[in-house]
Design a protein around this motif. Structure first.
Motif, PDB file in Angstrom:
ATOM      1  N   GLY A 217       0.824  -1.206   0.000  1.00  0.00           N
ATOM      2  CA  GLY A 217       0.000   0.000   0.000  1.00  0.00           C
ATOM      3  C   GLY A 217       0.850   1.244   0.000  1.00  0.00           C
ATOM      4  O   GLY A 217       2.075   1.200   0.154  1.00  0.00           O
ATOM      5  N   GLY A 218       0.192   2.378  -0.199  1.00  0.00           N
ATOM      6  CA  GLY A 218       0.870   3.658  -0.139  1.00  0.00           C
ATOM      7  C   GLY A 218       1.614   4.053  -1.385  1.00  0.00           C
ATOM      8  O   GLY A 218       2.401   5.001  -1.366  1.00  0.00           O
ATOM      9  N   VAL A 219       1.380   3.370  -2.499  1.00  0.00           N
ATOM     10  CA  VAL A 219       2.045   3.701  -3.755  1.00  0.00           C
ATOM     11  C   VAL A 219       1.060   4.411  -4.663  1.00  0.00           C
ATOM     12  O   VAL A 219      -0.003   3.868  -4.985  1.00  0.00           O
ATOM     13  N   ASP A 220       1.378   5.617  -5.047  1.00  0.00           N
ATOM     14  CA  ASP A 220       0.498   6.411  -5.903  1.00  0.00           C
ATOM     15  C   ASP A 220       0.192   5.653  -7.196  1.00  0.00           C
ATOM     16  O   ASP A 220       1.071   5.000  -7.764  1.00  0.00           O
ATOM     17  N   GLU A 221      -1.032   5.757  -7.648  1.00  0.00           N
ATOM     18  CA  GLU A 221      -1.454   5.016  -8.832  1.00  0.00           C
ATOM     19  C   GLU A 221      -0.691   5.438 -10.089  1.00  0.00           C
ATOM     20  O   GLU A 221      -0.651   4.691 -11.070  1.00  0.00           O
ATOM     21  N   LYS A 222      -0.092   6.619 -10.075  1.00  0.00           N
ATOM     22  CA  LYS A 222       0.662   7.087 -11.238  1.00  0.00           C
ATOM     23  C   LYS A 222       2.089   6.558 -11.246  1.00  0.00           C
ATOM     24  O   LYS A 222       2.773   6.662 -12.266  1.00  0.00           O
ATOM     25  N   ASP A 223       2.533   5.993 -10.141  1.00  0.00           N
ATOM     26  CA  ASP A 223       3.928   5.557 -10.041  1.00  0.00           C
ATOM     27  C   ASP A 223       4.130   4.144 -10.575  1.00  0.00           C
ATOM     28  O   ASP A 223       3.403   3.218 -10.196  1.00  0.00           O
ATOM     29  N   GLY A 224       5.140   3.986 -11.426  1.00  0.00           N
ATOM     30  CA  GLY A 224       5.472   2.671 -11.953  1.00  0.00           C
ATOM     31  C   GLY A 224       6.581   1.986 -11.195  1.00  0.00           C
ATOM     32  O   GLY A 224       7.044   0.911 -11.584  1.00  0.00           O
ATOM     33  N   GLY A 225       7.010   2.613 -10.085  1.00  0.00           N
ATOM     34  CA  GLY A 225       8.068   2.036  -9.271  1.00  0.00           C
ATOM     35  C   GLY A 225       8.114   2.702  -7.913  1.00  0.00           C
ATOM     36  O   GLY A 225       7.472   3.734  -7.684  1.00  0.00           O
ATOM     37  N   PHE A 226       8.843   2.109  -7.005  1.00  0.00           N
ATOM     38  CA  PHE A 226       9.062   2.698  -5.689  1.00  0.00           C
ATOM     39  C   PHE A 226      10.473   2.370  -5.241  1.00  0.00           C
ATOM     40  O   PHE A 226      11.108   1.446  -5.751  1.00  0.00           O
ATOM     41  N   THR A 227      11.001   3.161  -4.299  1.00  0.00           N
ATOM     42  CA  THR A 227      12.365   2.963  -3.814  1.00  0.00           C
ATOM     43  C   THR A 227      12.352   2.439  -2.385  1.00  0.00           C
ATOM     44  O   THR A 227      11.455   2.756  -1.599  1.00  0.00           O
ATOM     45  N   LEU A 228      13.359   1.649  -2.072  1.00  0.00           N
ATOM     46  CA  LEU A 228      13.542   1.096  -0.733  1.00  0.00           C
ATOM     47  C   LEU A 228      15.029   1.131  -0.387  1.00  0.00           C
ATOM     48  O   LEU A 228      15.875   1.419  -1.246  1.00  0.00           O
TER      49      LEU A 228
END
Length: 268
Positions: A217-228
């Motif tokens: 959860g918490g990933v914007d619908e426009k984002d195709g990736g996330f960082t960790l």
């Protein structure tokens, strides 16, 4: 499609009689990391290229003035991205030496078409007007789930790069991105599990269980990736491999990325 390119160089060089040259060109893990083997890069990854600038003019006050310009061309030679203006650089060289470690990097957009490209970096000595250009070929793979933009940093936010060679007692953050994941049809959120395992030189994991993190959860619908990021304290010497693994539970896909790491004792 291309994220604007940032380029930088650190300075350690007096002028050389052989003239301006660009040498020791290689792909790296982040700005200060070791040599990264050549291979296809996923959309969302970052191409880091390191090189040596030799023969730059150094003033009596230890300053070297030069400019760096960069462009990306396609397989047929067409320009697909180009700096509007060269980056003007003034570096202070307090230690002397004969080389300037140069760095160039470009973020590959998630919408970048697969194919072959060439990165061109031009360095111009402001004193002599001498200019040299290096070319680095790279290939963008078709868009797919994977781990991208892996590098080490001093700080948690990833604003201060760290080398992939460290000393005992030091801690670094292993920064990375997860790209092109699937989303739950109802919640519109990913369901991805990420783990980090450290493998020693004998090929054995240093821990019985990897460090894990789950994101759903918490990933914007426009984002195709996330960082960790994972914190990695360097508690003993040796050669290790930081193995990152991401699993997309919705798409039933997994991907791994190996980052070589060397830890040495303090020299003092």
């Amino acid at each position: 499609m291309w994220t604007p390119i940032a380029i930088a160089a650190l300075a350690l060089a007096p002028a050389q009689p052989g003239g301006l040259t660009l040498s020791n060109v290689r792909n790296t893990y982040g700005e200060l990391g070791g040599v990264r083997p050549e291979g296809k890069l996923l959309p969302g990854d970052v191409l880091f290229v390191g090189f040596d600038i030799e023969g730059i003019t150094v003033a009596p006050d230890g300053k070297a003035e030069y400019s760096m310009a960069i462009e990306v061309v396609g397989k047929a030679g067409e320009v697909v991205w180009k700096d509007k203006e060269p980056i003007e650089k003034v570096d202070f060289i307090p230690l002397g030496g004969s080389k300037i470690p140069g760095k160039a990097f470009i973020t590959i957009g998630l919408d970048q078409p697969a194919g072959a490209y060439t990165l061109k970096v031009t360095v111009t000595d402001k004193a002599t007007k001498a200019a040299k250009t290096l070319e680095r070929k790279f290939e963008v793979a078709p868009r797919d789930f994977g781990i991208a933009a892996v590098f080490a940093s001093v700080d948690e936010r990833g604003t201060i790069p760290a080398p992939t060679t460290g000393i005992v007692g030091q801690s670094v953050f292993i920064q990375f991105g997860v790209v092109t994941f699937a989303r739950d049809p109802a919640k519109k959120q990913p369901d991805v599990q990420v783990e980090m395992a450290v493998i020693d030189e004998a090929g054995k994991p240093t821990l019985a269980k990897p460090v894990t993190f789950a994101l759903s959860g918490g990933v914007d619908e426009k984002d195709g990736g996330f960082t960790l990021r994972f914190l990695l304290p360097m508690t003993r010497t040796g050669k290790f491999t930081v193995r990152l693994k991401a699993t997309d539970k919705i798409a039933n896909k997994s991907a791994t990325f190996d980052l070589p790491l060397v830890i040495v004792p303090s020299a003092n």
